[in-house]
Design a protein around this motif. Sequence first.
Motif, mmCIF file in Angstrom:
data_model
loop_
_atom_site.group_PDB
_atom_site.id
_atom_site.type_symbol
_atom_site.label_atom_id
_atom_site.label_comp_id
_atom_site.label_asym_id
_atom_site.label_seq_id
_atom_site.Cartn_x
_atom_site.Cartn_y
_atom_site.Cartn_z
ATOM 1 N N MET A 1 -15.114 -53.355 -27.149
ATOM 2 C CA MET A 1 -15.741 -52.603 -28.239
ATOM 3 C C MET A 1 -15.465 -53.242 -29.596
ATOM 4 O O MET A 1 -16.211 -53.047 -30.554
ATOM 5 C CB MET A 1 -15.248 -51.149 -28.216
ATOM 6 N N HIS A 2 -14.404 -54.033 -29.704
ATOM 7 C CA HIS A 2 -14.028 -54.637 -30.984
ATOM 8 C C HIS A 2 -15.104 -55.558 -31.529
ATOM 9 O O HIS A 2 -15.161 -55.816 -32.737
ATOM 10 C CB HIS A 2 -12.707 -55.409 -30.831
ATOM 11 N N ARG A 3 -16.010 -56.044 -30.651
ATOM 12 C CA ARG A 3 -17.087 -56.923 -31.102
ATOM 13 C C ARG A 3 -18.084 -56.181 -32.004
ATOM 14 O O ARG A 3 -18.851 -56.808 -32.727
ATOM 15 C CB ARG A 3 -17.806 -57.527 -29.891
ATOM 16 N N PHE A 4 -18.076 -54.869 -31.961
ATOM 17 C CA PHE A 4 -18.969 -54.065 -32.794
ATOM 18 C C PHE A 4 -18.317 -53.638 -34.107
ATOM 19 O O PHE A 4 -18.939 -52.946 -34.907
ATOM 20 C CB PHE A 4 -19.408 -52.805 -32.040
ATOM 21 N N TRP A 5 -17.059 -54.022 -34.336
ATOM 22 C CA TRP A 5 -16.310 -53.461 -35.454
ATOM 23 C C TRP A 5 -16.980 -53.714 -36.804
ATOM 24 O O TRP A 5 -17.304 -52.774 -37.532
ATOM 25 C CB TRP A 5 -14.878 -53.987 -35.469
ATOM 26 N N GLU A 6 -17.173 -54.961 -37.159
ATOM 27 C CA GLU A 6 -17.633 -55.298 -38.514
ATOM 28 C C GLU A 6 -19.016 -54.749 -38.818
ATOM 29 O O GLU A 6 -19.263 -54.235 -39.917
ATOM 30 C CB GLU A 6 -17.613 -56.817 -38.723
ATOM 31 N N LYS A 7 -19.934 -54.843 -37.858
ATOM 32 C CA LYS A 7 -21.335 -54.522 -38.144
ATOM 33 C C LYS A 7 -21.730 -53.086 -37.798
ATOM 34 O O LYS A 7 -22.771 -52.611 -38.255
ATOM 35 C CB LYS A 7 -22.245 -55.502 -37.397
ATOM 36 N N VAL A 8 -20.924 -52.399 -36.999
ATOM 37 C CA VAL A 8 -21.311 -51.042 -36.591
ATOM 38 C C VAL A 8 -20.183 -50.035 -36.776
ATOM 39 O O VAL A 8 -20.329 -49.051 -37.508
ATOM 40 C CB VAL A 8 -21.795 -51.015 -35.119
ATOM 41 N N ILE A 9 -19.048 -50.250 -36.111
ATOM 42 C CA ILE A 9 -18.014 -49.223 -36.084
ATOM 43 C C ILE A 9 -17.457 -48.958 -37.478
ATOM 44 O O ILE A 9 -17.369 -47.795 -37.910
ATOM 45 C CB ILE A 9 -16.877 -49.609 -35.108
ATOM 46 N N LYS A 10 -17.091 -50.007 -38.200
ATOM 47 C CA LYS A 10 -16.548 -49.803 -39.548
ATOM 48 C C LYS A 10 -17.559 -49.133 -40.477
ATOM 49 O O LYS A 10 -17.194 -48.159 -41.166
ATOM 50 C CB LYS A 10 -16.067 -51.125 -40.139
ATOM 51 N N PRO A 11 -18.827 -49.580 -40.531
ATOM 52 C CA PRO A 11 -19.792 -48.876 -41.379
ATOM 53 C C PRO A 11 -19.991 -47.407 -41.002
ATOM 54 O O PRO A 11 -20.148 -46.556 -41.880
ATOM 55 C CB PRO A 11 -21.082 -49.677 -41.178
ATOM 56 N N VAL A 12 -19.968 -47.112 -39.689
ATOM 57 C CA VAL A 12 -20.112 -45.714 -39.266
ATOM 58 C C VAL A 12 -18.904 -44.895 -39.726
ATOM 59 O O VAL A 12 -19.045 -43.754 -40.187
ATOM 60 C CB VAL A 12 -20.299 -45.617 -37.739
ATOM 61 N N MET A 13 -17.713 -45.485 -39.622
ATOM 62 C CA MET A 13 -16.511 -44.783 -40.094
ATOM 63 C C MET A 13 -16.585 -44.512 -41.592
ATOM 64 O O MET A 13 -16.238 -43.418 -42.058
ATOM 65 C CB MET A 13 -15.262 -45.597 -39.775
ATOM 66 N N ILE A 14 -17.039 -45.496 -42.340
ATOM 67 C CA ILE A 14 -17.142 -45.315 -43.786
ATOM 68 C C ILE A 14 -18.138 -44.202 -44.111
ATOM 69 O O ILE A 14 -17.925 -43.400 -45.030
ATOM 70 C CB ILE A 14 -17.540 -46.645 -44.453
#
Length: 232
Positions: A1-14
């Motif tokens: 799942m870490h491959r989605f961090w920069e482009k998806v997971i982090k923006p969703v968290m923000i």
Amino acid sequence: MHRFWEKVIKPVMIAAQPAHIVEIGSLTGLNTFKILDYCHHTGSKCTVIDPAPQFDADLLSDYYGESFRMVKDFSLQALPGVEPYDMILIDGDHNWYTVYHELKQVERMALSAGAFPVVMLHDIDWPYGRRDMYYFPESIPEEYRKPSAMQGVEPGNPLLVPGGGFNHMVHNALVEHGERNGVLTAVEDFLKETTFDLSWHALRSNNGLGIILPGDTPYGRMIPFILNTSGL
């Protein structure tokens, strides 16, 4: 799942600004460390559930303090004891029984707390979207456990590959597709039954990422934008 961090997971968290994040399945901690950095800077907290994490949980606890809680147990045993959360990342045991019942426990928490969290699920595409995988087959009730073998899989082949293949070191269901088989099937079955107003979003790259959102969330319009501009 870490491959989605920069482009998806982090923006969703923000966009969602969760105060309590639950992560199911941490493995070596590549995603966990990023979540904890978010928590450290925002005053949030993270509960990690994994029966056998491959990192030094005590060291993380010393560094992150109250922002981090490690629960070394199976998710279905641990989730009832976790206090309400507003985001959960599911990347643990990739089979229908576990994922379906994880979502049912999320639903029970939401009914008690009065709000459904953001749910992110890995492996909604090949190879485990429509095929069960078991880290610990004995943890799945027999009536829900597909016949399986420690043999690998390959794209386009509904059967297992004797000798080699992807993920040959875990127990994979002998046959792909069918009822109660795979992560995406579990999500679909849950969404058909729930009484919550929810929306579903999906990416197919990197084995697939699915996102379940409460229908009335104020940041809901941001999620399709984040996914459509991710390039994934």
